[in-house]
Design a protein around this motif. Structure first.
Motif, PDB file in Angstrom:
ATOM      1  N   UNK A 165     -28.376 -50.842  -2.468  1.00 57.39           N
ATOM      2  CA  UNK A 165     -28.297 -51.454  -3.781  1.00 57.39           C
ATOM      3  C   UNK A 165     -28.017 -50.439  -4.866  1.00 57.39           C
ATOM      4  N   UNK A 166     -28.718 -49.312  -4.838  1.00 61.75           N
ATOM      5  CA  UNK A 166     -28.487 -48.270  -5.847  1.00 61.75           C
ATOM      6  C   UNK A 166     -27.114 -47.640  -5.647  1.00 61.75           C
ATOM      7  N   UNK A 167     -26.718 -47.446  -4.402  1.00 57.59           N
ATOM      8  CA  UNK A 167     -25.368 -46.944  -4.141  1.00 57.59           C
ATOM      9  C   UNK A 167     -24.325 -47.871  -4.744  1.00 57.59           C
ATOM     10  N   UNK A 168     -24.537 -49.179  -4.646  1.00 57.61           N
ATOM     11  CA  UNK A 168     -23.596 -50.147  -5.215  1.00 57.61           C
ATOM     12  C   UNK A 168     -23.462 -49.964  -6.723  1.00 57.61           C
ATOM     13  N   UNK A 169     -24.556 -49.627  -7.383  1.00 54.41           N
ATOM     14  CA  UNK A 169     -24.496 -49.381  -8.829  1.00 54.41           C
ATOM     15  C   UNK A 169     -23.599 -48.179  -9.122  1.00 54.41           C
ATOM     16  N   UNK A 170     -23.720 -47.139  -8.313  1.00 54.48           N
ATOM     17  CA  UNK A 170     -22.869 -45.962  -8.496  1.00 54.48           C
ATOM     18  C   UNK A 170     -21.407 -46.298  -8.224  1.00 54.48           C
ATOM     19  N   UNK A 171     -21.145 -47.025  -7.144  1.00 52.93           N
ATOM     20  CA  UNK A 171     -19.772 -47.385  -6.801  1.00 52.93           C
ATOM     21  C   UNK A 171     -19.157 -48.298  -7.857  1.00 52.93           C
ATOM     22  N   UNK A 172     -19.991 -49.112  -8.518  1.00 52.40           N
ATOM     23  CA  UNK A 172     -19.492 -50.030  -9.546  1.00 52.40           C
ATOM     24  C   UNK A 172     -19.145 -49.307 -10.842  1.00 52.40           C
ATOM     25  N   UNK A 173     -19.520 -48.040 -10.949  1.00 52.91           N
ATOM     26  CA  UNK A 173     -19.022 -47.251 -12.071  1.00 52.91           C
ATOM     27  C   UNK A 173     -19.995 -46.913 -13.166  1.00 52.91           C
ATOM     28  N   UNK A 174     -21.278 -47.312 -13.016  1.00 54.23           N
ATOM     29  CA  UNK A 174     -22.214 -46.874 -14.041  1.00 54.23           C
ATOM     30  C   UNK A 174     -23.645 -46.872 -13.526  1.00 54.23           C
ATOM     31  N   UNK A 175     -24.044 -45.718 -13.020  1.00 52.15           N
ATOM     32  CA  UNK A 175     -25.428 -45.456 -12.660  1.00 52.15           C
ATOM     33  C   UNK A 175     -25.907 -44.368 -13.621  1.00 52.15           C
ATOM     34  N   UNK A 176     -26.484 -44.757 -14.747  1.00 49.88           N
ATOM     35  CA  UNK A 176     -26.882 -43.758 -15.745  1.00 49.88           C
ATOM     36  C   UNK A 176     -28.046 -42.908 -15.263  1.00 49.88           C
ATOM     37  N   UNK A 177     -28.184 -41.735 -15.864  1.00 50.31           N
ATOM     38  CA  UNK A 177     -29.244 -40.826 -15.466  1.00 50.31           C
ATOM     39  C   UNK A 177     -30.621 -41.440 -15.560  1.00 50.31           C
ATOM     40  N   UNK A 178     -30.834 -42.294 -16.580  1.00 54.50           N
ATOM     41  CA  UNK A 178     -32.165 -42.882 -16.727  1.00 54.50           C
ATOM     42  C   UNK A 178     -32.489 -43.862 -15.607  1.00 54.50           C
ATOM     43  N   UNK A 179     -31.473 -44.438 -14.987  1.00 51.25           N
ATOM     44  CA  UNK A 179     -31.719 -45.311 -13.831  1.00 51.25           C
ATOM     45  C   UNK A 179     -32.234 -44.474 -12.664  1.00 51.25           C
ATOM     46  N   UNK A 180     -31.601 -43.322 -12.430  1.00 54.59           N
ATOM     47  CA  UNK A 180     -32.076 -42.427 -11.381  1.00 54.59           C
ATOM     48  C   UNK A 180     -33.479 -41.931 -11.719  1.00 54.59           C
ATOM     49  N   UNK A 181     -33.736 -41.692 -13.005  1.00 61.78           N
ATOM     50  CA  UNK A 181     -35.070 -41.274 -13.429  1.00 61.78           C
ATOM     51  C   UNK A 181     -36.115 -42.359 -13.162  1.00 61.78           C
ATOM     52  N   UNK A 182     -35.740 -43.606 -13.348  1.00 60.60           N
ATOM     53  CA  UNK A 182     -36.675 -44.697 -13.077  1.00 60.60           C
ATOM     54  C   UNK A 182     -37.069 -44.691 -11.596  1.00 60.60           C
ATOM     55  N   UNK A 183     -36.094 -44.487 -10.713  1.00 56.44           N
ATOM     56  CA  UNK A 183     -36.408 -44.435  -9.279  1.00 56.44           C
ATOM     57  C   UNK A 183     -37.341 -43.271  -8.974  1.00 56.44           C
ATOM     58  N   UNK A 184     -37.084 -42.124  -9.625  1.00 59.44           N
ATOM     59  CA  UNK A 184     -37.951 -40.963  -9.439  1.00 59.44           C
ATOM     60  C   UNK A 184     -39.337 -41.229 -10.017  1.00 59.44           C
ATOM     61  N   UNK A 185     -39.373 -41.857 -11.181  1.00 56.92           N
ATOM     62  CA  UNK A 185     -40.655 -42.163 -11.821  1.00 56.92           C
ATOM     63  C   UNK A 185     -41.491 -43.095 -10.951  1.00 56.92           C
ATOM     64  N   UNK A 186     -40.844 -44.010 -10.270  1.00 58.67           N
ATOM     65  CA  UNK A 186     -41.577 -44.919  -9.383  1.00 58.67           C
ATOM     66  C   UNK A 186     -42.263 -44.159  -8.262  1.00 58.67           C
ATOM     67  N   UNK A 187     -41.601 -43.125  -7.743  1.00 60.21           N
ATOM     68  CA  UNK A 187     -42.219 -42.300  -6.700  1.00 60.21           C
ATOM     69  C   UNK A 187     -43.438 -41.590  -7.259  1.00 60.21           C
ATOM     70  N   UNK A 188     -43.298 -40.984  -8.432  1.00 54.87           N
ATOM     71  CA  UNK A 188     -44.407 -40.274  -9.064  1.00 54.87           C
ATOM     72  C   UNK A 188     -45.549 -41.235  -9.363  1.00 54.87           C
ATOM     73  N   UNK A 189     -45.214 -42.429  -9.862  1.00 59.82           N
ATOM     74  CA  UNK A 189     -46.238 -43.429 -10.175  1.00 59.82           C
ATOM     75  C   UNK A 189     -46.960 -43.892  -8.915  1.00 59.82           C
TER      76      UNK A 189
END
Length: 397
Positions: A247-271
């Protein structure tokens, strides 16, 4: 993109019975909705009123499910009598996962919940936590964009996407549900596409999220529904990491995976890691917002998600799944093979055996975005770039 499929081989009688029963039980055990807090606006208001130091008890939807009767029905299945050892192993694995999901629901809001979550989803391994921290420290946010799109534009994009797939497969089944108290922008659960009635987001993020939800979750459910083994439609055990990675790969392939989206995924791990160690919403929010600079709405959402039920570790699977998927692509893995249905990367060898025996066939459809030359070029980039470099500073033209 379509594939001409060979005729599949039906499952043996007992295997088919167990498979059908497990699929029906999977549809009834909607643990994700059972663990989705309600009245989220009131949660934020109370948290803000407390000076961001306390949060009221989380409340959840009523449970229509008879847990004891469902568990009895699950245990009564004759899994050990399944005619094929290959099928028996897969069905036993799914039976055990559904048992763990029932336990997760039963322990909702209790001290034992965190152990049930760790049993089902695992915890946060040190290498994943290190990757998450690196992303939080090094990945910049995307260009600031106004939240200039609402429910009407989102629904138009969703319906257009479903119409495109239905021109290829008229039987593609996906009910669209507008929910005023969803707690997420959009999500797919048991084949239904849920969207927040009050959704507001940058217009450039509509297509990436539609590709995530429809081009991954709806599509793999449809392809899995063409398989003799119904578990490939509802999901073999431990399928979540690969699904969310795709699903996240699809966001990148669709042309806009902003840095804050990747940060949200990282934040979820930390949380998740903080929740495992007994930290509550205020402490998690404070770290994400004050230390890492996350926006208040994102930090609060991540913190509440991590504390669902008493500490839900499922959110760590998003970054873990993306990391493992990118490792697979670095090794020249075949992306098309991952859309046969819903399964874990570790099931790939088993899927090859299922195909050899006629109990699985290649995917009927591949994601719409893979028909786009720019998306295919981005896929090539993914075969050499590390996870922490998979983001866009601004939407691709």
């Amino acid at each position: 993109m379509t594939v001409t499929l060979p005729a599949p081989r039906p499952l043996p009688e007992i295997a088919a019975h167990v498979d059908n029963e497990l699929a029906a039980l999977d549809a009834r055990i909607d643990w994700l909705l059972a663990l989705s807090p309600i009245h989220n606006d009131l949660l934020w208001q109370s948290f803000e009123a407390s000076g961001r130091s306390a949060i009221p008890e989380l409340h959840y939807p009523d449970l229509p499910l008879d847990l004891a009767a469902t568990r009895e029905r699950l245990h009564a299945l004759p899994v050990q009598e399944v005619e094929s050892s290959l099928l028996s192993a897969l069905l036993s694995e799914k039976q055990r996962e559904l048992e763990r999901q029932l336990e997760l629901i039963r322990l909702r809001g209790s001290r034992g919940f965190i152990n049930a979550s760790l049993d089902l989803f695992g915890g946060v391994e040190p290498t994943l936590l290190a990757l998450a921290r690196e992303i939080m420290e090094s990945v910049p946010p995307g260009a600031p964009l106004p939240a200039d799109a609402g429910i009407d534009e989102v629904l138009q994009a969703v319906n257009d996407e479903l119409a495109w797939y239905r021109r290829i497969a008229p039987d593609l089944d996906c009910e669209v549900v507008v929910d005023p108290d969803l707690g997420s922008l959009m999500m797919v659960s048991h084949g239904r596409f849920y969207v927040d009635a009050n959704i507001r987001l940058p217009r450039a993020r509509i297509q990436p999220l539609v590709q995530h939800e429809i081009g991954t979750h709806v599509l793999t459910r449809h392809n899995g529904g063409r398989q003799p083994l119904k578990q490939l439609q509802v999901g073999l055990a431990h399928y979540d990491p690969l699904q969310e990675g795709l699903g996240v790969l699809a966001e990148y392939l669709a042309g806009y995976l902003p840095g804050e989206r990747l940060q949200v995924l990282a934040a979820r791990v930390i949380a998740c890691d903080m929740a495992i160690h007994g930290k509550d919403v205020p402490e998690i929010f404070d770290l994400l917002h004050r230390v890492h600079g996350m926006a208040t709405d994102d930090a609060f959402d991540v913190a509440v998600r991590a504390r669902r039920g008493g500490g839900l570790t499922k959110d760590a699977v998003y970054l873990r799944g993306l990391r493992d998927l990118i490792d697979y692509l670095h090794e020249d893995g075949d992306l098309a093979a991952l859309y046969i249905g819903k399964f874990a990367l570790t099931h790939l060898v088993v899927l090859e055996q299922l195909i050899e025996q006629g109990w699985a066939v290649p995917a009927q459809m591949l994601p719409r975005c893979l028909s786009d030359a720019a998306a295919r070029q981005r896929l090539q980039e993914c075969r050499s770039r590390p996870v922490q470099q998979l983001f866009h500073k601004e939407p691709c033209a």
